[in-house]
Design a protein around this motif. Structure first.
Motif, PDB file in Angstrom:
ATOM      1  N   THR A  25       0.838  -1.194   0.000  1.00  0.00           N
ATOM      2  CA  THR A  25       0.000   0.000   0.000  1.00  0.00           C
ATOM      3  C   THR A  25       0.876   1.247   0.000  1.00  0.00           C
ATOM      4  N   TYR A  26       0.633   2.118  -0.932  1.00  0.00           N
ATOM      5  CA  TYR A  26       1.380   3.366  -1.061  1.00  0.00           C
ATOM      6  C   TYR A  26       0.514   4.517  -0.587  1.00  0.00           C
ATOM      7  N   LEU A  27       1.160   5.589  -0.140  1.00  0.00           N
ATOM      8  CA  LEU A  27       0.434   6.797   0.192  1.00  0.00           C
ATOM      9  C   LEU A  27       0.906   7.912  -0.716  1.00  0.00           C
ATOM     10  N   VAL A  28      -0.057   8.571  -1.372  1.00  0.00           N
ATOM     11  CA  VAL A  28       0.280   9.722  -2.200  1.00  0.00           C
ATOM     12  C   VAL A  28      -0.214  10.947  -1.445  1.00  0.00           C
ATOM     13  N   GLN A  29       0.732  11.775  -0.964  1.00  0.00           N
ATOM     14  CA  GLN A  29       0.372  12.963  -0.184  1.00  0.00           C
ATOM     15  C   GLN A  29       0.511  14.189  -1.064  1.00  0.00           C
TER      16      GLN A  29
END
Lengths: 263, 314
Positions: free
Chosen positions: A198-202
């Motif tokens: 799971t990646y987080l794009v901020q």
């Protein structure tokens, strides 16, 4: 290159995780955090499926923003503990003599922005939000925290160099482009070696050197199709998988022998 | 590691290795290693594993998947030798029993070294030592044999030399090999091969072929077949053990290598049949020495970056 002492970093770590969790939760529940009225962004796809022909992939991030300013996009992959080892020459051969473990190193890290980061935000803010590879808080494991600051600096630099070489930390800053006053877009590129998870794009809106709004969007990279099933099977039914792998290979070998007998 | 997509390449994503590689590179690699396997009756794992790592397959996956590939390749090889009656099944069976216990110890050693971060060094060092000494011995012996052949026009060699270990207990008759020796010899040999197989991801052919010729004193014609026979079972047990402990067996990678290898083996076996045993041994010795020398050079050359990055193992 690092002036902060490692203990100070350690103390800040739980806070960072908490902030992270809150952001993620807000995204999952509300679709966007409360602070982000002026900022709306989304990805063309929230799932990258790795299939047989996978040679890397890209996802487009687009959004609108109220009130101008600059946009910074941070992409972080799943975190894992990572060891950096140093070789030195012993009796003519090179062998690993020293290793330092860094905790929760992102498996992928990229920053994109409308302008170079040092023109957008003061160093303190960049360090706080880990904007830019050089501002990543790479924290050594407690057992290695006693190493001298110079040593840690060298190992930290080597970690970044290694991840950049593998295409997992972006070496250069990506671009976020404005289309008119409010609409912006950016292309997030992922290499073939990208770790699954799971990646987080901020997405941050910056004005006058400060963050005025932010939004976090999850992105899942996973295997799909036959590959995913094979992988799943290999993990859940390891013994059976091993036996089948041996059996199939043996049968293939036998078949080949029949095929070539009269040749 | 960012690869350019080229129209004439066919990349395939390997599910366990989690990397994309070109199909034709893998098939070609399999074919080349299969050819050597056919010529010499060695599994070729000692070349396959380093080559796989070189093209970007993670080390643990390379080791386990080439073991899986070896199962198929050696089945093909054995069937060919079996039809010509060149397999000593009894000898093979005794080797396999020793090998099984060896591979249990080997897998345990592997996990300990991996945790210490010294597995790469140990693999390279043991390759250098083994390949260097074996290759050197074989080269000297086989060159002498070739010279003797030239001078005397083919004097018949004695079946084998008698040494102290012919006095060991538990004697067994191996009819096919025309031997009457202690079962402890092939048992110990198999045990050693089992350890090496799990540590280095090889079938052990490059050790066992010379060992059968020089230590056991087996006739050269039954050596490749019997070596391949024991390789089937040793590589099968390594494959299953790796699948259980590390989940590093990439069956797709193994199949692609295997398809290349079974074709290569056929041509290799035919090529090998036309060469004299003495010349074959000179050639094998040279290949073994070359691989050992390359590994030694790699150890002593200053690395491009003295630092290396790896995920922390649990």
């Amino acid at each position: 290159m690092t002036s902060l002492n490692p203990l100070a970093r350690n103390r800040r770590l739980p806070l960072r995780h908490l902030a992270f969790a809150v952001l993620l939760l807000a995204t999952l529940i509300g679709g966007r955090p409360a602070a982000a009225q002026g900022l709306v962004a989304d990805l063309t796809s929230h799932l990258i499926a790795i299939t047989t022909g996978f040679t890397g992939s890209s996802v487009v991030l687009f959004g609108t923003v109220e009130g101008g300013g600059d946009i910074v996009v941070l992409v972080r992959g799943p975190e894992r503990d990572t060891v950096v080892r140093r070789k030195s020459r012993v009796a003519g051969i090179y062998l690993n003599t020293r290793g330092i473990t860094f905790t929760d190193v992102p498996g992928f890290y990229a920053v994109l922005s409308t302008r170079p980061l040092d023109q957008l935000a003061p160093l303190a803010l960049r360090q706080q939000h880990e904007l830019g590879v050089e501002n990543l808080k790479l924290v050594p494991a407690p057992i290695d925290a006693r190493a001298s600051p110079e040593q840690l600096g060298l190992f930290r630099a080597a970690l970044i160099r290694g991840q950049q070489g593998a295409g997992l930390f972006s070496g250069t800053l990506g671009r976020v482009n404005f289309l008119g006053d409010k609409l912006f877009r950016a292309t997030l590129d992922f290499p073939a070696t990208v770790p699954v998870g799971t990646y987080l794009v901020q997405v941050y809106q910056l004005r006058n050197g400060d963050i005025v709004s932010a939004q976090t969007t999850p992105l899942v990279i996973s295997q799909s199709g036959l590959e995913a099933e094979v992988n799943d099977f290999a993990e859940r039914r390891a013994l059976l998988y091993g036996i089948i792998a041996v059996f199939v290979a043996a049968m293939a070998g036998w078949g080949a022998s029949l095929l070539f007998r009269n040749a | 590691m960012l690869r350019q997509k080229s129209p004439w390449l066919m990349e395939v994503y390997l599910p366990i290795a989690q990397v994309s590689l070109d199909v034709f590179v893998l098939l070609g690699l399999g074919a080349a290693v299969g050819f050597l396997s056919g010529v010499f009756g060695v599994g070729g794992g000692f070349l396959l594993t380093p080559l796989l790592i070189f093209i970007g397959v993670p080390q643990a996956v390379a080791v386990s998947s080439s073991a899986n590939q070896l199962v198929g390749a050696s089945v093909t090889g054995v069937l060919g030798h079996w039809r010509r009656g060149n397999v000593d099944f009894k000898m093979g069976f005794v080797l396999v029993v020793g090998g099984f216990f060896g591979s249990l110890l080997g897998v345990w050693l592997f996990s300990v070294l991996k945790r210490l971060g010294q597995i790469d060094l140990m693999i390279s060092l043991s390759y250098v030592l083994l390949l260097g000494s074996l290759g050197g011995l074989m080269l000297v012996e086989s060159v002498r044999a070739v010279l003797r052949l030239r001078r005397a026009g083919g004097v018949r060699r004695r079946l084998h030399q008698h040494t102290w270990f012919h006095g060991l207990p538990f004697k067994m008759r191996f009819r096919r090999s025309k031997l009457y020796i202690s079962a402890l010899l092939p048992l110990t040999l198999g045990f050693g091969i089992g350890i090496l197989s799990s540590l280095m991801g090889v079938g052990g052919g490059f050790i066992i072929v010379p060992a059968m010729i020089y230590i056991l004193g087996m006739p050269t014609n039954v050596v490749p077949g019997t070596s391949l026979f024991q390789t089937i079972f040793i590589s099968a047990s390594v494959t299953i053990l790796q699948a259980i402990t590390n989940q590093t067996v990439d069956a797709l990678l193994a199949m692609l290598l295997l398809i290349g290898a079974v074709v290569g083996v056929q041509y290799g076996a035919r090529f090998g049949a036309r060469l004299r045993g003495e010349y074959l041994r000179v050639l094998l010795a040279l290949i073994i020495l070359a691989v050992g020398a390359k590994l030694l050079v790699d150890l002593t050359v200053p690395p491009g970056d003295v630092y290396s990055v790896a995920p922390k193992l649990p």
